[in-house]
Scaffold this motif. Structure first.
Motif, short mmCIF file in Angstrom:
data_model
loop_
_atom_site.label_atom_id
_atom_site.label_comp_id
_atom_site.label_asym_id
_atom_site.label_seq_id
_atom_site.Cartn_x
_atom_site.Cartn_y
_atom_site.Cartn_z
N ASP A 95 0.81 -1.21 0.00
CA ASP A 95 0.00 0.00 0.00
C ASP A 95 0.85 1.27 0.00
OD1 ASP A 95 -2.04 -1.79 0.20
OD2 ASP A 95 -2.57 -1.33 2.27
N GLY A 96 0.29 2.33 -0.53
CA GLY A 96 0.95 3.63 -0.50
C GLY A 96 0.20 4.58 -1.41
N ARG A 100 3.47 8.38 -4.57
CA ARG A 100 4.76 7.79 -4.18
C ARG A 100 4.86 6.32 -4.56
NH1 ARG A 100 4.13 11.31 0.44
NH2 ARG A 100 3.08 9.70 1.62
N MET A 101 3.90 5.82 -5.34
CA MET A 101 3.90 4.38 -5.63
C MET A 101 4.98 4.03 -6.65
SD MET A 101 0.75 1.92 -6.64
CE MET A 101 0.02 2.15 -5.01
N SER A 102 5.87 3.12 -6.28
CA SER A 102 6.95 2.73 -7.20
C SER A 102 6.43 1.71 -8.21
CB SER A 102 8.10 2.10 -6.40
OG SER A 102 7.67 0.88 -5.83
N ALA A 103 7.10 1.66 -9.35
CA ALA A 103 6.74 0.67 -10.37
C ALA A 103 6.93 -0.74 -9.81
CB ALA A 103 7.60 0.87 -11.61
N VAL A 109 2.26 -6.27 -6.98
CA VAL A 109 0.86 -6.50 -6.62
C VAL A 109 0.06 -7.01 -7.82
CG1 VAL A 109 -1.26 -5.32 -5.90
CG2 VAL A 109 0.85 -4.98 -4.62
N ILE A 110 0.30 -6.42 -8.99
CA ILE A 110 -0.44 -6.88 -10.19
C ILE A 110 -0.05 -8.33 -10.51
CG2 ILE A 110 -0.75 -6.56 -12.68
CD1 ILE A 110 -2.17 -4.38 -11.07
N GLN A 151 -4.45 2.29 -2.27
CA GLN A 151 -4.39 0.92 -2.80
C GLN A 151 -4.68 0.88 -4.31
OE1 GLN A 151 -7.01 -1.51 -0.13
NE2 GLN A 151 -5.08 -2.44 0.51
N ALA A 152 -4.11 1.83 -5.06
CA ALA A 152 -4.37 1.86 -6.51
C ALA A 152 -3.92 0.56 -7.17
CB ALA A 152 -3.67 3.05 -7.14
#
Ligand code: NAP
Length: 242
Positions: A95-96, A100-103, A109-110, A151-152
């Motif tokens: 989560d984040g 700021r979500m890193s690749a 997650v994907i 949680q994108a």
């Protein structure tokens, strides 16, 4: 060779997957479980399953690795000779806030939550088509339907599982293969142990968090009793999303 039906549950060393494996074993299924690395938890689950007088075996591999999934499915088929029920349950969160979500966290997650369902289902589908029956259950989430700040990546994966479920249900219905998803709300497992749940419970009409067994009973229902249900997303969330 056992006459029992066979279920393969991914991510079943702990939490929801473990409860699903136990519930299916109680219904008389032989059970293959997968896990990522927690040998002790997996061994404990296998002991519990065997005490229910069914065949049970654990397979350690990364569900985000296509080749590892194919190899594991081959091993399960060699050991159990068929797979009647596949529960695509293994999952993680990273989560984040999106800013700021890193690749790396996106991909992890994907791949673990969504691509894994493709990697596990494709080597199994041929045998289900041949036996002209099968049941696939994908563990989605309420956030796949409604989104969640922070949680994108996880919401995208869980929403993807819903599209996957509905499309496969349309493709495979004529082969007597049912494909459904479950959308759990907040279930008490290691995944949710660090969340501040007190406030959440206020918003849940049933006024409690879910237990892994609440999901497991739904899995057993979909596997055993829901003979005319396919392509559905079953919410198991205490009424959180109404
Ligand atoms: P958990 O307690 O954290 O257990 C996760 C399970 O998945 C473990 O068996 C773990 O194996 C396995 N796993 C994790 N990454 C893996 C990988 N790369 N390859 C193979 N296995 C892997 O999680 P949970 O709460 O039971 O969640 C189960 C499913 O329900 C997940 O898909 C989750 O997204 C979904 N869900 C949970 C909730 C909730 O509130 N808990 C709500 C909605 C949806 P090890 O033990 O070896 O690590």
């Amino acid at each position: 060779m056992s006459e029992n039906k066979v279920a393969l549950v991914t991510g079943a060393s702990r939490g929801i997957g473990k409860a699903c494996a136990i519930e299916l074993a109680k219904a008389g299924y032989d059970v293959a479980i997968s896990y990522a690395g927690n040998d002790e938890a997996a061994n404990n689950t296998i002991e519990e399953l065997k005490s229910l007088n069914v065949n049970a075996k654990a397979y350690k591999f990364n569900v985000a690795d296509k080749d590892a999934c194919a190899k594991a499915v081959e091993e399960v088929l060699a050991d159990f000779s068929k797979i009647d029920v596949l529960v695509n349950n293994a999952g993680i969160t990273r989560d984040g806030l999106f800013m700021r979500m890193s690749a790396e966290n996106w991909d992890a997650v994907i791949n673990t939550n969504l691509s894994s369902a493709f990697y596990m289902t494709s080597p199994i589908i041929r045998t289900m088509i041949k036996q002209r029956s099968g049941c696939i259950i994908n563990m989605s989430s309420i956030v796949g339907q409604y989104g969640n700040a922070g949680q994108a990546n996880y919401s995208a994966a869980k929403a993807g599982l819903i599209g996957f479920t509905k499309s496969l249900a349309k493709e495979l219905g004529s082969r007597n293969i049912r494909v459904n998803a479950i959308a759990p709300g907040f279930i008490q497992t290691d995944m949710t142990k660090d969340l501040d749940t007190e406030k959440m419970v206020e918003h849940i009409p049933l006024k409690r968090l879910g237990q892994p067994e609440d999901i497991a009973k739904t899995v057993k229902f979909l596997a055993e009793d829901a003979t005319y249900i396919t392509g559905q997303v079953i919410g198991v969330d205490g009424g959180l999303v109404i």
